[in-house]
Design a protein around this motif. Structure first.
Motif, PDB file in Angstrom:
ATOM      1  N   LEU A 372       0.807  -1.222   0.000  1.00  0.00           N
ATOM      2  CA  LEU A 372       0.000   0.000   0.000  1.00  0.00           C
ATOM      3  C   LEU A 372       0.837   1.268   0.000  1.00  0.00           C
ATOM      4  O   LEU A 372       0.298   2.372  -0.089  1.00  0.00           O
ATOM      5  CB  LEU A 372      -0.926   0.018   1.222  1.00  0.00           C
ATOM      6  CG  LEU A 372      -2.046  -1.033   1.230  1.00  0.00           C
ATOM      7  CD1 LEU A 372      -2.736  -1.047   2.591  1.00  0.00           C
ATOM      8  CD2 LEU A 372      -3.062  -0.736   0.126  1.00  0.00           C
ATOM      9  N   ASP A 373       2.159   1.122   0.093  1.00  0.00           N
ATOM     10  CA  ASP A 373       3.023   2.311   0.172  1.00  0.00           C
ATOM     11  C   ASP A 373       2.837   3.232  -1.036  1.00  0.00           C
ATOM     12  O   ASP A 373       2.983   4.454  -0.927  1.00  0.00           O
ATOM     13  CB  ASP A 373       4.492   1.892   0.280  1.00  0.00           C
ATOM     14  CG  ASP A 373       4.817   1.302   1.656  1.00  0.00           C
ATOM     15  OD1 ASP A 373       3.985   1.476   2.569  1.00  0.00           O
ATOM     16  OD2 ASP A 373       5.873   0.657   1.803  1.00  0.00           O
ATOM     17  N   ILE A 384     -15.339   5.085  -5.136  1.00  0.00           N
ATOM     18  CA  ILE A 384     -15.065   4.281  -6.328  1.00  0.00           C
ATOM     19  C   ILE A 384     -13.592   4.396  -6.717  1.00  0.00           C
ATOM     20  O   ILE A 384     -12.919   3.388  -6.974  1.00  0.00           O
ATOM     21  CB  ILE A 384     -15.950   4.739  -7.504  1.00  0.00           C
ATOM     22  CG1 ILE A 384     -17.406   4.345  -7.236  1.00  0.00           C
ATOM     23  CG2 ILE A 384     -15.481   4.107  -8.814  1.00  0.00           C
ATOM     24  CD1 ILE A 384     -17.647   2.873  -7.169  1.00  0.00           C
ATOM     25  N   GLU A 385     -13.081   5.625  -6.753  1.00  0.00           N
ATOM     26  CA  GLU A 385     -11.667   5.817  -7.095  1.00  0.00           C
ATOM     27  C   GLU A 385     -10.760   5.089  -6.102  1.00  0.00           C
ATOM     28  O   GLU A 385      -9.774   4.457  -6.496  1.00  0.00           O
ATOM     29  CB  GLU A 385     -11.324   7.314  -7.094  1.00  0.00           C
ATOM     30  CG  GLU A 385     -11.892   8.094  -8.267  1.00  0.00           C
ATOM     31  CD  GLU A 385     -11.434   9.540  -8.242  1.00  0.00           C
ATOM     32  OE1 GLU A 385     -10.464   9.835  -7.505  1.00  0.00           O
ATOM     33  OE2 GLU A 385     -12.045  10.372  -8.933  1.00  0.00           O
ATOM     34  N   PHE A 386     -11.085   5.190  -4.829  1.00  0.00           N
ATOM     35  CA  PHE A 386     -10.258   4.564  -3.801  1.00  0.00           C
ATOM     36  C   PHE A 386     -10.285   3.044  -3.924  1.00  0.00           C
ATOM     37  O   PHE A 386      -9.244   2.377  -3.844  1.00  0.00           O
ATOM     38  CB  PHE A 386     -10.742   4.997  -2.417  1.00  0.00           C
ATOM     39  CG  PHE A 386      -9.925   4.444  -1.283  1.00  0.00           C
ATOM     40  CD1 PHE A 386      -8.579   4.766  -1.151  1.00  0.00           C
ATOM     41  CD2 PHE A 386     -10.499   3.593  -0.344  1.00  0.00           C
ATOM     42  CE1 PHE A 386      -7.809   4.250  -0.109  1.00  0.00           C
ATOM     43  CE2 PHE A 386      -9.753   3.069   0.703  1.00  0.00           C
ATOM     44  CZ  PHE A 386      -8.397   3.401   0.821  1.00  0.00           C
ATOM     45  N   LYS A 387     -11.466   2.473  -4.141  1.00  0.00           N
ATOM     46  CA  LYS A 387     -11.587   1.021  -4.272  1.00  0.00           C
ATOM     47  C   LYS A 387     -10.861   0.521  -5.520  1.00  0.00           C
ATOM     48  O   LYS A 387     -10.260  -0.564  -5.508  1.00  0.00           O
ATOM     49  CB  LYS A 387     -13.056   0.616  -4.313  1.00  0.00           C
ATOM     50  CG  LYS A 387     -13.773   0.767  -2.979  1.00  0.00           C
ATOM     51  CD  LYS A 387     -15.252   0.436  -3.114  1.00  0.00           C
ATOM     52  CE  LYS A 387     -15.999   0.654  -1.804  1.00  0.00           C
ATOM     53  NZ  LYS A 387     -17.460   0.402  -1.947  1.00  0.00           N
ATOM     54  N   GLU A 388     -10.928   1.289  -6.608  1.00  0.00           N
ATOM     55  CA  GLU A 388     -10.215   0.892  -7.832  1.00  0.00           C
ATOM     56  C   GLU A 388      -8.702   0.883  -7.593  1.00  0.00           C
ATOM     57  O   GLU A 388      -7.992  -0.023  -8.049  1.00  0.00           O
ATOM     58  CB  GLU A 388     -10.568   1.854  -8.967  1.00  0.00           C
ATOM     59  CG  GLU A 388     -11.977   1.660  -9.516  1.00  0.00           C
ATOM     60  CD  GLU A 388     -12.329   2.687 -10.578  1.00  0.00           C
ATOM     61  OE1 GLU A 388     -11.544   3.651 -10.762  1.00  0.00           O
ATOM     62  OE2 GLU A 388     -13.382   2.529 -11.218  1.00  0.00           O
ATOM     63  N   GLU A 392      -6.232  -2.423  -7.834  1.00  0.00           N
ATOM     64  CA  GLU A 392      -5.034  -2.469  -8.679  1.00  0.00           C
ATOM     65  C   GLU A 392      -3.792  -2.785  -7.856  1.00  0.00           C
ATOM     66  O   GLU A 392      -2.878  -3.465  -8.328  1.00  0.00           O
ATOM     67  CB  GLU A 392      -4.864  -1.117  -9.381  1.00  0.00           C
ATOM     68  CG  GLU A 392      -5.920  -0.836 -10.434  1.00  0.00           C
ATOM     69  CD  GLU A 392      -5.793   0.567 -11.009  1.00  0.00           C
ATOM     70  OE1 GLU A 392      -4.823   1.271 -10.610  1.00  0.00           O
ATOM     71  OE2 GLU A 392      -6.641   0.956 -11.833  1.00  0.00           O
ATOM     72  N   THR A 393      -3.763  -2.310  -6.615  1.00  0.00           N
ATOM     73  CA  THR A 393      -2.564  -2.470  -5.778  1.00  0.00           C
ATOM     74  C   THR A 393      -2.514  -3.823  -5.080  1.00  0.00           C
ATOM     75  O   THR A 393      -1.461  -4.474  -5.029  1.00  0.00           O
ATOM     76  CB  THR A 393      -2.518  -1.353  -4.705  1.00  0.00           C
ATOM     77  OG1 THR A 393      -2.583  -0.079  -5.354  1.00  0.00           O
ATOM     78  CG2 THR A 393      -1.243  -1.446  -3.890  1.00  0.00           C
ATOM     79  N   ASP A 397      -9.089  -9.959  -4.658  1.00  0.00           N
ATOM     80  CA  ASP A 397      -9.465 -10.725  -3.464  1.00  0.00           C
ATOM     81  C   ASP A 397      -9.092  -9.994  -2.179  1.00  0.00           C
ATOM     82  O   ASP A 397      -9.916  -9.854  -1.263  1.00  0.00           O
ATOM     83  CB  ASP A 397      -8.814 -12.113  -3.491  1.00  0.00           C
ATOM     84  CG  ASP A 397      -9.402 -13.005  -4.575  1.00  0.00           C
ATOM     85  OD1 ASP A 397     -10.525 -12.708  -5.036  1.00  0.00           O
ATOM     86  OD2 ASP A 397      -8.739 -13.995  -4.950  1.00  0.00           O
ATOM     87  N   ASP A 398      -7.842  -9.540  -2.090  1.00  0.00           N
ATOM     88  CA  ASP A 398      -7.410  -8.841  -0.873  1.00  0.00           C
ATOM     89  C   ASP A 398      -8.116  -7.490  -0.719  1.00  0.00           C
ATOM     90  O   ASP A 398      -8.446  -7.073   0.399  1.00  0.00           O
ATOM     91  CB  ASP A 398      -5.896  -8.634  -0.889  1.00  0.00           C
ATOM     92  CG  ASP A 398      -5.144  -9.866  -0.391  1.00  0.00           C
ATOM     93  OD1 ASP A 398      -5.825 -10.815   0.051  1.00  0.00           O
ATOM     94  OD2 ASP A 398      -3.899  -9.880  -0.454  1.00  0.00           O
ATOM     95  N   ALA A 399      -8.348  -6.814  -1.836  1.00  0.00           N
ATOM     96  CA  ALA A 399      -9.042  -5.519  -1.772  1.00  0.00           C
ATOM     97  C   ALA A 399     -10.445  -5.691  -1.216  1.00  0.00           C
ATOM     98  O   ALA A 399     -10.911  -4.892  -0.396  1.00  0.00           O
ATOM     99  CB  ALA A 399      -9.091  -4.878  -3.155  1.00  0.00           C
TER     100      ALA A 399
END
Length: 523
Positions: A372-373, A384-388, A392-393, A397-399
């Motif tokens: 997450l760094d 929505i932007e934050f979840k996207e 991607e990071t 599954d982990d998101a």
């Protein structure tokens, strides 16, 4: 209190208990969504299908409810619904796989049609001056059931996290969602037993030309000197349509010119009530509260407030529905709902999301949290932007698994404003359009076709609810919570305009007088 009053309240209370079982069945699922997602590896649409399966089940049932209540009677049809609830609760709690779970939930949805039957039955045994209160008992039982479900979920969740030996022995910590859903079994069984007490509907008995039995039933629920007049009114109402009609004739009558205004009112109410998004909030309550930046445990505890507010304001609505009237409660309630959803939209739309280095270091439960760094000190203008960015990071599954904890850390949001908006929305719905729709449904249809008409428009309500429940997780993931709530508010606004034009007052009118009030004016 006179015996007939006691009987009226007793029978209405027993029948309205179907609302309690409905509330339990509907809201228990709200505490299981994360567990189901992990247990069966579900995506957003699969989760929506699991939650919405019951709503799709009721659609099938409503195709046959009109036939059932006319053929075997309101009482027997209600007893069958109670039995179906019981079977569904057992099947849901012990489901070994996703499709078995879907099937059990779908089966339970067949019993959801009991709400339309309950409003029909109570409307037929209640004197006109009590009809609003007694029919509204269905909504009270629904919200008490919802409240009970949220409390049960919260209690079982706490047990599961307590580490107590007896919890492990009973498997509550490993089968938490099964215990949540299994708690419905005892309530469904109790309702099934209590339904033995109620008499058959006097209207159905008149339809079947069992006048003596109809009089016997009426003597239990109204004063003796009103029995003959009540029977006469029922018979005269039937004579205007040539007696008992076939189901197809009743169905065609719904679309006839004399029922044009009734059709517009009923269809608009049926769609608008569920287009508020009420079942998205109720059935996904912990999920919604997680969007405020609350952790899972806090979201479960906050969901209890939905139940508390629901009970308080439904009781308030019950106390005033026969004083204020149906029209001002419906129109005022819809305006209140629009304002409340607007507050929620503003709160979510003005939120931002940003993770600090300290936030990331605190996420000890997330493996390889250093991933997450790359997001540290970046600001995102919407959920929505934050979840996207998380997806991607971290990968999908982990998101999904850690989104609640991450939103809790990152959200810069006016949670109090949104919480007020949500609870205001719940209060508005539960005190106005929630219970009053059922009151109107019990009043606006003539005796000649109400056995078909009420299920037809409840079918419309249910199909709207089905889409709301099924697609809410997808909307949450792709549109964001703010835009989703704005969509609900816009739909309600359209309904408000239509009802402002067509809705008539039916307070203190007999069913026959209501028909005259709703008849299209001759040119």
């Amino acid at each position: 209190m006179a015996n007939y009053k006691k009987n009226s309240y007793t029978y209405a209370t027993i029948v309205a208990m179907g609302g309690f079982v409905f509330g339990i069945d509907a809201a228990l699922i709200s505490g299981t969504t994360n567990y189901l997602t992990e247990e069966f590896s579900l995506n957003e649409l699969q989760l929506g299908a699991a939650v919405g399966a019951a709503a799709w089940g009721v659609l099938l049932a409503l195709l046959f409810v009109g036939y059932a209540v006319n053929k075997i009677g309101r009482k027997r049809a209600l007893q069958i619904s109670a039995a179906v609830y019981l079977i569904s609760a057992i099947g849901s709690a012990f489901a070994p796989n996703y499709w078995t779970f879907i099937s059990a939930r779908f089966l339970g949805g067949l019993a959801f049609s009991s709400i339309s039957m309950a409003s029909m039955y109570i409307g037929e045994i209640a004197p006109p001056k009590w009809r609003g209160k007694l029919v509204s008992m269905i909504q009270i039982n629904i919200v008490v059931g919802l409240s009970a479900a949220y409390f049960i979920n919260y209690m079982i969740q706490n047990w599961a996290n307590s580490g107590a030996e007896w919890v492990s022995t009973l498997g509550i910590d490993t089968n938490t969602w099964r215990w949540m859903l299994g708690s419905e079994i005892i309530f469904a069984l109790l309702w099934f037993v209590l339904l033995i007490i109620i008499p058959r509907s006097p209207v159905w008995l008149v339809l079947k030309e069992k006048i003596g039995e109809a009089k016997d039933t009426l003597r239990k629920v109204i004063p003796e000197n009103e029995v003959t007049n009540q029977i006469t009114e029922m018979q005269e109402s039937l004579q205007t349509t040539g007696g008992e009609q076939s189901d197809w004739e009743q169905f065609k009558e719904i679309f006839s010119k004399p029922m044009r205004i009734t059709f517009i009112i009923a269809a608009t109410l049926a769609i608008a009530q569920q287009a508020t998004g009420i079942n998205a909030i109720l059935f996904y309550a912990p999920t919604v509260f997680e969007q405020l930046g609350m952790g899972t445990d806090a979201a479960f505890s906050q969901a209890i407030w939905i139940g508390v507010i629901s009970v308080i304001f439904t009781v308030l609505g019950l106390l005033v529905v026969d004083k204020i009237g149906r029209r001002p409660m419906i129109l005022g309630g819809m305006l209140w709902i629009i304002i409340s959803l607007g507050i929620c939209f503003y709160g979510f739309n003005s939120a931002t999301y940003s993770l600090s280095k300290e936030n990331v270091s605190e996420l000890t439960e997330l493996p390889n949290s250093e991933r997450l760094d790359v997001l540290v000190d970046k600001s995102y203008e919407s959920d929505i932007e934050f979840k996207e960015a998380l997806s991607e990071t971290l990968g999908g599954d982990d998101a999904k698994k850690y989104s609640s904890a991450l939103i809790q850390k990152a959200a810069n949001i006016n949670g109090l404003l949104i919480l007020i908006g949500i609870l205001s929305f719940i209060a508005a719905f539960q005190s106005t359009i929630g219970p009053v729709m059922w009151v109107l449904f019990s009043e606006i249809f003539p005796i000649s076709n109400r056995g078909i008409a009420i299920p037809v428009f409840v079918f419309l309500t249910s199909i709207t609810s089905s889409f709301v429940q099924t697609f809410f997780p997808w909307q949450l993931e792709n549109l964001g919570i703010g835009a989703t709530l704005l969509f609900y508010a816009s739909t309600v606004a359209i309904g408000l305009i239509i009802l402002f034009i067509y809705l008539k007052e039916t307070k203190n009118l007999t069913i026959e007088e209501v028909q005259l009030a709703l008849a299209p004016k001759k040119k």
